[in-house]
Enzyme design. Structure first.
Site, PDB file in Angstrom:
ATOM      1  N   HIS A  84      40.207 -13.836  22.811  1.00  0.00           N
ATOM      2  CA  HIS A  84      40.576 -15.228  23.803  1.00  0.00           C
ATOM      3  C   HIS A  84      38.663 -15.051  23.963  1.00  0.00           C
ATOM      4  O   HIS A  84      38.128 -15.488  23.502  1.00  0.00           O
ATOM      5  CB  HIS A  84      40.756 -14.415  24.652  1.00  0.00           C
ATOM      6  CG  HIS A  84      39.902 -12.853  25.002  1.00  0.00           C
ATOM      7  ND1 HIS A  84      38.950 -13.131  25.865  1.00  0.00           N
ATOM      8  CD2 HIS A  84      39.817 -11.192  24.814  1.00  0.00           C
ATOM      9  CE1 HIS A  84      37.759 -12.073  25.276  1.00  0.00           C
ATOM     10  NE2 HIS A  84      39.232 -10.750  25.378  1.00  0.00           N
ATOM     11  N   CYS A 112      38.039  -5.935  21.830  1.00  0.00           N
ATOM     12  CA  CYS A 112      38.263  -7.739  21.297  1.00  0.00           C
ATOM     13  C   CYS A 112      37.277  -9.122  20.927  1.00  0.00           C
ATOM     14  O   CYS A 112      36.500  -8.307  20.736  1.00  0.00           O
ATOM     15  CB  CYS A 112      38.985  -8.633  22.846  1.00  0.00           C
ATOM     16  SG  CYS A 112      39.940  -7.743  23.999  1.00  0.00           S
TER      17      CYS A 112
END
Length: 337
Positions: A151, A159
């Site tokens: 992202h 992430c």
């Protein structure tokens, strides 16, 4: 009359200015909410054409933790894949090695299949797509975790965070790949470039067998420039299995379809890895031997002075300090009058 006219004119001008301003804000908000549909720039489209590809062709994404880069590869007219662009990873969580459990703040490693359902156009982190963790390998090995994304927004808790501009372009490339009729693209995540040198430097890691496992898929892509077919059996990855259909992740593995060029590369890498590991071990053994020899010399010297002290019926005489040099006489100009 004139004053009234100008007052009305001023009011009209103010209303027009407010209308334009509100329209611009509305347009900005609409564009912001619609960013997942932002078109590829002309430069990107031309860059794809220059390499013999197009937005609608297949795509492979590779991530390298140690190098902090994400690569986008695109399929060319010949059917093989070429590197299109490398993006800097803003940040990721944890250390080198795979993710094991929910909350360990570790970013995953391995092979994943990204489908349209894993794309997140309304992400709180600008735009994102889910890595697909846990996959078949992760589940059979009892690993857990959720919402492991690639992202934007440069913030990470398990992430891979890109810049907003970076994820916008990657997202658009994936979107156009799906529009071209591709049902998925492959995501390959590695701790580092899987060279014998890098593996040798981490040969003592608890993850080395896992890394050797996924290196087979790395070698296949590096050699053939086409993504390998991957599955899971015997709780490990298998690449290009000879049997059709999904495998039992805990069952016996079938033979793999061998590629002579890939096999030759792997054999050369295995030999280089063994040689480099031996060199590192020899250097470590030499360093340890020198450390032991130094300790023995220090103990011998200490024992010698203890013996001397015992001969004189007391502690060993302290070494005579070096005599200090007399201070230099001041020059005439430095003497007081």
């Amino acid at each position: 009359m004139t004053a009234t006219f100008f007052n009305r004119l001023g009011a009209v001008v103010i209303l027009c200015w407010l209308a334009v301003g509100l329209a611009a804000c509305a347009s900005f908000a609409k564009g912001d909410n619609n960013r997942h549909n932002s078109p590829l720039t002309s430069g990107v489209v031309q860059g794809l054409r220059n390499m013999g590809s197009a937005p609608e062709r297949g795509m492979v994404v590779r991530i390298f933790k140690q190098e902090s880069v994400l690569e986008v590869w695109k399929q060319t007219a010949s059917g093989t894949y070429n590197l299109f662009k490398t993006y800097e990873i803003c940040t990721y969580s944890g250390d080198l090695g795979p993710k094991f459990k929910e909350g360990d703040r570790q970013s995953p490693e391995g092979f994943y299949t990204i489908t349209p359902g894993l794309m997140n156009p309304k992400s709180a982190y600008y735009l994102s797509f889910n890595t697909g963790f846990p996959n078949k390998f992760d589940r059979v090995n009892g690993r857990s975790g959720s919402n492991l994304m690639v992202h934007g927004d440069c913030k990470s808790v398990g992430c891979y965070a890109m810049t907003d501009a970076g994820i916008a372009e990657i997202y658009a490339l994936a979107r156009e790949t799906f529009k071209g009729g591709n049902t998925s693209f492959q995501l390959q995540i590695f701790p580092f470039r899987m060279t014998p040198t890098n593996l040798a430097q981490h040969a003592s890691s608890q993850h080395i067998e896992f890394w050797k496992d996924i290196k087979e898929g790395y070698d296949y892509f590096e050699t053939t420039k086409t993504p390998p077919v991957w599955d899971v059996c015997e709780k490990q990855y298998i690449f290009n299995p000879s049997s059709a259909g999904p495998l039992d992740p805990a069952g016996l593995c079938p033979p793999s379809i061998q590629n002579a060029y890939v096999t030759a590369r792997q054999q050369a890498d295995d030999a280089a890895l063994a040689s480099q590991v031996a060199t590192i071990q020899q250097a470590a053994a030499k360093q340890e031997a020198e450390k032991v020899a130094l300790q023995q010399r220090e103990q011998a010297i200490g024992g010698f002075f203890n013996n001397v002290g015992n001969m004189f019926g007391g502690a060993a005489p302290a070494p005579t300090p070096a005599m200090s040099q007399p201070a230099a006489m001041p020059t005439t100009s430095e003497q007081r009058p």
